[in-house]
Scaffold this active site. Structure first.
Site, mmCIF file in Angstrom:
data_model
loop_
_atom_site.group_PDB
_atom_site.id
_atom_site.type_symbol
_atom_site.label_atom_id
_atom_site.label_comp_id
_atom_site.label_asym_id
_atom_site.label_seq_id
_atom_site.Cartn_x
_atom_site.Cartn_y
_atom_site.Cartn_z
ATOM 1 N N SER A 133 0.814 -1.223 0.000
ATOM 2 C CA SER A 133 0.000 0.000 0.000
ATOM 3 C C SER A 133 0.845 1.269 0.000
ATOM 4 O O SER A 133 0.285 2.375 -0.041
ATOM 5 C CB SER A 133 -0.924 0.010 1.227
ATOM 6 O OG SER A 133 -0.159 0.008 2.425
ATOM 7 N N TYR A 134 2.152 1.168 0.053
ATOM 8 C CA TYR A 134 3.004 2.363 0.100
ATOM 9 C C TYR A 134 3.079 3.011 -1.280
ATOM 10 O O TYR A 134 3.445 2.375 -2.268
ATOM 11 C CB TYR A 134 4.409 2.005 0.576
ATOM 12 C CG TYR A 134 4.527 1.757 2.060
ATOM 13 C CD1 TYR A 134 3.439 1.892 2.910
ATOM 14 C CD2 TYR A 134 5.740 1.384 2.631
ATOM 15 C CE1 TYR A 134 3.547 1.656 4.274
ATOM 16 C CE2 TYR A 134 5.863 1.147 3.991
ATOM 17 C CZ TYR A 134 4.761 1.281 4.800
ATOM 18 O OH TYR A 134 4.880 1.040 6.148
ATOM 19 N N GLY A 135 2.764 4.296 -1.304
ATOM 20 C CA GLY A 135 2.673 5.044 -2.551
ATOM 21 C C GLY A 135 1.260 5.566 -2.678
ATOM 22 O O GLY A 135 0.289 4.854 -2.419
ATOM 23 N N GLY A 141 2.259 1.145 -4.665
ATOM 24 C CA GLY A 141 3.220 0.078 -4.928
ATOM 25 C C GLY A 141 4.588 0.580 -5.331
ATOM 26 O O GLY A 141 5.499 -0.212 -5.579
ATOM 27 N N LYS A 169 4.564 -5.766 3.590
ATOM 28 C CA LYS A 169 3.321 -5.947 4.326
ATOM 29 C C LYS A 169 2.148 -5.984 3.338
ATOM 30 O O LYS A 169 2.118 -5.209 2.380
ATOM 31 C CB LYS A 169 3.140 -4.815 5.337
ATOM 32 C CG LYS A 169 4.252 -4.750 6.379
ATOM 33 C CD LYS A 169 4.007 -3.683 7.415
ATOM 34 C CE LYS A 169 4.143 -2.271 6.878
ATOM 35 N NZ LYS A 169 5.528 -1.937 6.455
#
Length: 405
Positions: A133-135, A141, A169
């Site tokens: 979920s980062y971004g 992604g 994660k």
């Protein structure tokens, strides 16, 4: 070949980057060896996955490029057990990579981010935390994509590169209601990382507070990832001590060991729940990863009431800074006494508490400063003084809304 590593200063400069030997070339060399076209000497202790150089190496393994040094900035005794791995006492968090909203990321930063990665790996940092979920927005992604690219272009030796542990994660999105959804999420991360297997696959948060049936599916999906050989180990994030015990028991029933538990942990986020989690993790032999060890930057000593970052962090800083001045005063006094920076004291405190902190960095200066938290230890009296300042502080960091009991 990579040089032998001993405890040393973490001051580091001059680590640029250039493309390394491609994975295709390494694979070609490996194939030639398997067919008997390449011979290699007897292997020795160099195959331990650490920085030792005694013994031999596989002939397809690239050695560090000329002028690029690899020297660990902490002692071998500082390595931490995390499931089947030995990891550095401090890792690195990549939450900011791809996040425009909170961390003002732009693609123009990617060149320096590669340099940060190169520097940290060359100094012995081998655990990098990310998430699917980062971004933000179209950059969802992005953090995983950058890590995959940076690993490929690392200019050091393959022996050091191959010892990097990527911990990603998987978000407990509401549409991930089946174990197969978790397996699919894991395969998606592998594609973005350009990898065949993850070192550590983690459940990003628990759904137990609002969707207990989904929570069981998530647990089973995590175990499926392990059984299918997609991950070497599994972990969780934002779990409290009670839910952690339940999960540990569930995984154990399937023969799946729990390697790590990640929690918000810092001088601004330390209380009864963190202490209980530390105790449970010691009992279960689970490593604790502390995220946001610098309190989103509040503990760096760079900010005051007139100087705060843009965006939502700035609003939070204005609220907390007046309440934490006594705590910051103790941190600053300790830093001055030890010849360190406030950031280094805050990170080292997390290490002394038995956790593996994962601070982030947006530029080389921040990364170099974070490395200065290694190779030394706060004295017991200093830790106790900081503990008292934490207990007396009127300001606490806002806790993650998904954190369970």
């Amino acid at each position: 070949m990579a040089t032998s590593l001993i405890a040393s200063s973490c001051t580091a400069t001059g680590h640029g980057f250039s493309p390394s030997q491609s994975s295709k070339n390494r694979q070609n060399n490996k194939s030639a060896f398997m067919k008997g076209h390449i011979k290699f000497p007897q292997r020795g202790r160099a195959d331990r996955g650490d920085f030792a150089t005694t013994g031999a190496f596989f002939p397809w393994q690239k050695q560090a490029e000329a002028g690029f040094s690899e020297k660990r900035c902490y002692g071998a005794g500082d390595l931490v057990d995390m499931g089947p791995f030995k990891v550095s006492p401090m890792g690195f968090g990549t939450w900011a990579w791809g996040n425009k909203f909170l961390w003002e990321y732009s693609t123009e930063m990617d060149g320096e981010l590669q340099q940060i990665f190169n520097l940290l790996v060359s100094k012995g940092i081998n655990v990098f935390d990310t998430a699917d979920s980062y971004g933000t927005g179209a950059l969802n992604g992005r953090s995983e994509q950058l890590l995959g690219k940076f690993m490929e272009e690392y200019p050091g030796s393959d022996k050091v590169r191959d010892n990097i542990r990527i911990a990603t994660k998987f978000a407990a999105y509401p549409w991930r209601v089946l174990p197969a959804n978790m397996v699919a999420a894991c395969k998606g991360s592998l594609r973005r990382l350009n990898s065949d297997k993850l070192s550590l696959g983690q459940l990003h948060w628990s759904a137990s507070n609002y969707a207990p049936l989904q929570e069981i599916a998530l647990w089973n999906g995590l175990a499926d990832c392990y059984e299918q050989g997609l991950v070497d180990a599994v972990g969780v994030s934002n779990y409290g001590p009670k839910e952690l015990k339940k999960l540990h028991k569930n995984l154990a029933s399937r023969g799946v060991p729990l390697a790590s538990a990640q929690v918000q942990f810092s001088l601004l986020s330390f209380g009864k729940q963190q202490m209980e989690l530390l105790e449970v993790c010691r009992e279960l032999n689970v490593a604790v990863i502390s995220y946001s060890p610098l309190g989103l930057g509040l503990l760096t000593g760079k900010f005051d009431g007139e100087n705060v970052p843009k965006g939502p962090r700035g609003a939070l800083f204005k609220q907390l800074l007046p309440k934490i001045q006594p705590l910051l005063g103790t941190v600053n006094a300790t830093a001055k006494e030890r010849g360190k920076t406030p950031s280094q004291v805050a990170i080292n405190w997390c290490i002394q508490k038995g956790t593996v902190p994962i601070p982030g960095a947006k530029n080389l200066s921040q990364a170099e400063q974070n490395l200065g938290a290694l190779g030394w230890s706060l004295r017991r009296a200093e830790v106790e003084e900081l503990d008292r300042a934490v207990e007396e502080s009127q300001g606490k960091m806002v806790q993650n809304i998904f954190q369970t009991g």
